[in-house]
Design an enzyme around this catalytic site. Structure first.
Site, PDB file in Angstrom:
ATOM      1  CG  LEU A  42      27.632  34.051  34.176  1.00  0.00           C
ATOM      2  CD1 LEU A  42      29.059  34.989  33.725  1.00  0.00           C
ATOM      3  CD2 LEU A  42      27.332  33.456  32.799  1.00  0.00           C
ATOM      4  N   GLY A  43      27.229  31.405  37.877  1.00  0.00           N
ATOM      5  CA  GLY A  43      27.858  30.287  38.881  1.00  0.00           C
ATOM      6  C   GLY A  43      27.992  31.002  39.985  1.00  0.00           C
ATOM      7  N   GLY A  45      30.983  32.226  42.919  1.00  0.00           N
ATOM      8  CA  GLY A  45      32.253  32.866  43.190  1.00  0.00           C
ATOM      9  C   GLY A  45      32.771  32.369  44.914  1.00  0.00           C
ATOM     10  CG  PHE A  47      33.958  37.516  48.018  1.00  0.00           C
ATOM     11  CD1 PHE A  47      34.227  37.773  49.480  1.00  0.00           C
ATOM     12  CD2 PHE A  47      35.183  37.323  47.102  1.00  0.00           C
ATOM     13  CE1 PHE A  47      35.533  37.833  49.746  1.00  0.00           C
ATOM     14  CE2 PHE A  47      36.590  37.465  47.637  1.00  0.00           C
ATOM     15  CZ  PHE A  47      36.693  37.595  49.048  1.00  0.00           C
ATOM     16  N   GLY A  48      29.994  35.284  46.605  1.00  0.00           N
ATOM     17  CA  GLY A  48      28.593  34.910  46.120  1.00  0.00           C
ATOM     18  C   GLY A  48      28.386  34.616  44.451  1.00  0.00           C
ATOM     19  CG  ASP A 114      42.977  34.138  44.685  1.00  0.00           C
ATOM     20  OD1 ASP A 114      43.675  33.072  44.634  1.00  0.00           O
ATOM     21  OD2 ASP A 114      41.760  34.162  44.972  1.00  0.00           O
TER      22      ASP A 114
END
Length: 306
Positions: A42-43, A45, A47-48, A114
């Site tokens: 999906l994309g 983030g 952290f990966g 966050d």
């Protein structure tokens, strides 16, 4: 994240408490993501990579900055959600109820720290799920706030007391939620928002329109059908109550859920925090210079944007 720990930190002790999360081995994850195929990606983030998998793996469609993912689309440069109002309102309410669970109903009282659009996941029916607990902290039963020497979060979503003094509490998440509401209603992001007539960010723009009796102009570019106007107005009002500068003025999340779900008269919001880009720029500068000191003598050494 396959498994994780959220630690409770306070300025009085170094006690740590673990929150057990489901564990999946690599074979299970490979099977769920079609061996981490690009078609399931999906994309990216913080952290990966982020992959699509069945809901039992706590993974869903990710609100990303890509043009489209499985029917979920963002506008070009403003990353506006092209969803009708009922879906947007469902997302707002769902995030509020998810935050209520973290703050009140879970075994540990959890502050996310966050909360932002890219950390909200949507399932096939557009039901939101709060994700990415990498910065989260758990509180004991009688704890309501804490402080840190290292402020970590995302510009445009963090509360003034957290950015300036390293103080975080349940009301810090409420501030972030208020920013989310204004972003979902308007289709714009708070950070980087620009207007030809002023230098306010999205919070400041919404505040100005509200004071001038023109709050519906916040959604003028996307439009809302007449039957939903009262819900839109109420959402804007609640969003502004959540982003008030002083923590004691902000409602707790249980009150937010009630306000979104009824038609009772709402209190008038006071001045919001960080309603210009300059506010955030000065906050980031002061943190890098270790100024000003926090109320309990701890200074902020760094503000990390993610």
């Amino acid at each position: 994240m396959l498994t994780g720990k959220m630690q409770r930190r306070s300025n009085n002790n170094d006690m740590k408490e673990e929150l057990e999360l489901p564990f999946f081995n690599m074979d299970e994850l490979a099977s769920a993501t079609n061996n981490f195929s690009d078609s399931n990606k999906l994309g990216e983030g913080g952290f990966g990579p982020v992959y699509k998998a069945p809901m039992e793996f706590c993974v869903a469609y990710h609100l990303s900055t890509d043009k489209s993912h499985n029917g979920l689309t963002w506008a070009d440069e403003t990353h506006s959600l092209l969803l009708d109002w009922p879906k947007r309102y469902n997302i707002i309410n769902g995030i509020a109820r998810g935050l209520l669970y973290l703050h009140q109903d879970s075994r540990l009282r959890i502050i996310h720290r966050d909360l932002k659009t890219s950390n909200i996941l949507l399932d096939d029916e557009m039901n939101p799920k709060i994700s990415d607990f990498g910065l989260a902290r758990s509180f004991g039963e009688n704890e309501t706030e804490a402080n840190t020497n290292k402020v970590a979060g995302t510009y445009g979503y963090i509360s003034p007391e957290y950015a300036n003094y390293g103080l975080y509490s349940l009301k810090s998440d409420v501030f972030s939620f208020g920013v989310l509401v204004l972003e979902i209603v308007s289709g714009y992001r708070n950070r980087g928002f620009s207007h030809p007539d002023h230098h306010l960010n999205l919070i400041g723009h919404a505040w100005m329109l509200f004071k001038q009796g023109r709050p519906l102009e916040l959604v003028a570019r996307s439009g809302v059908e007449t039957p939903y106007l009262s819900e839109v107005l109420r959402s804007i009002h609640v969003g502004l109550l959540c982003v008030q500068e002083n923590t004691e003025d902000r409602p707790n999340i249980s009150h937010v859920v009630l306000m979104l779900g009824n038609e009772d008269e709402l209190p008038q919001p006071k001045q919001p925090g960080f309603f210009t880009e300059r506010d955030l720029d000065e906050a980031s500068y002061s943190t890098s210079q270790n100024k000003p000191p926090s109320a309990n003598g701890c200074s902020i050494s760094m503000l990390e944007a993610r």
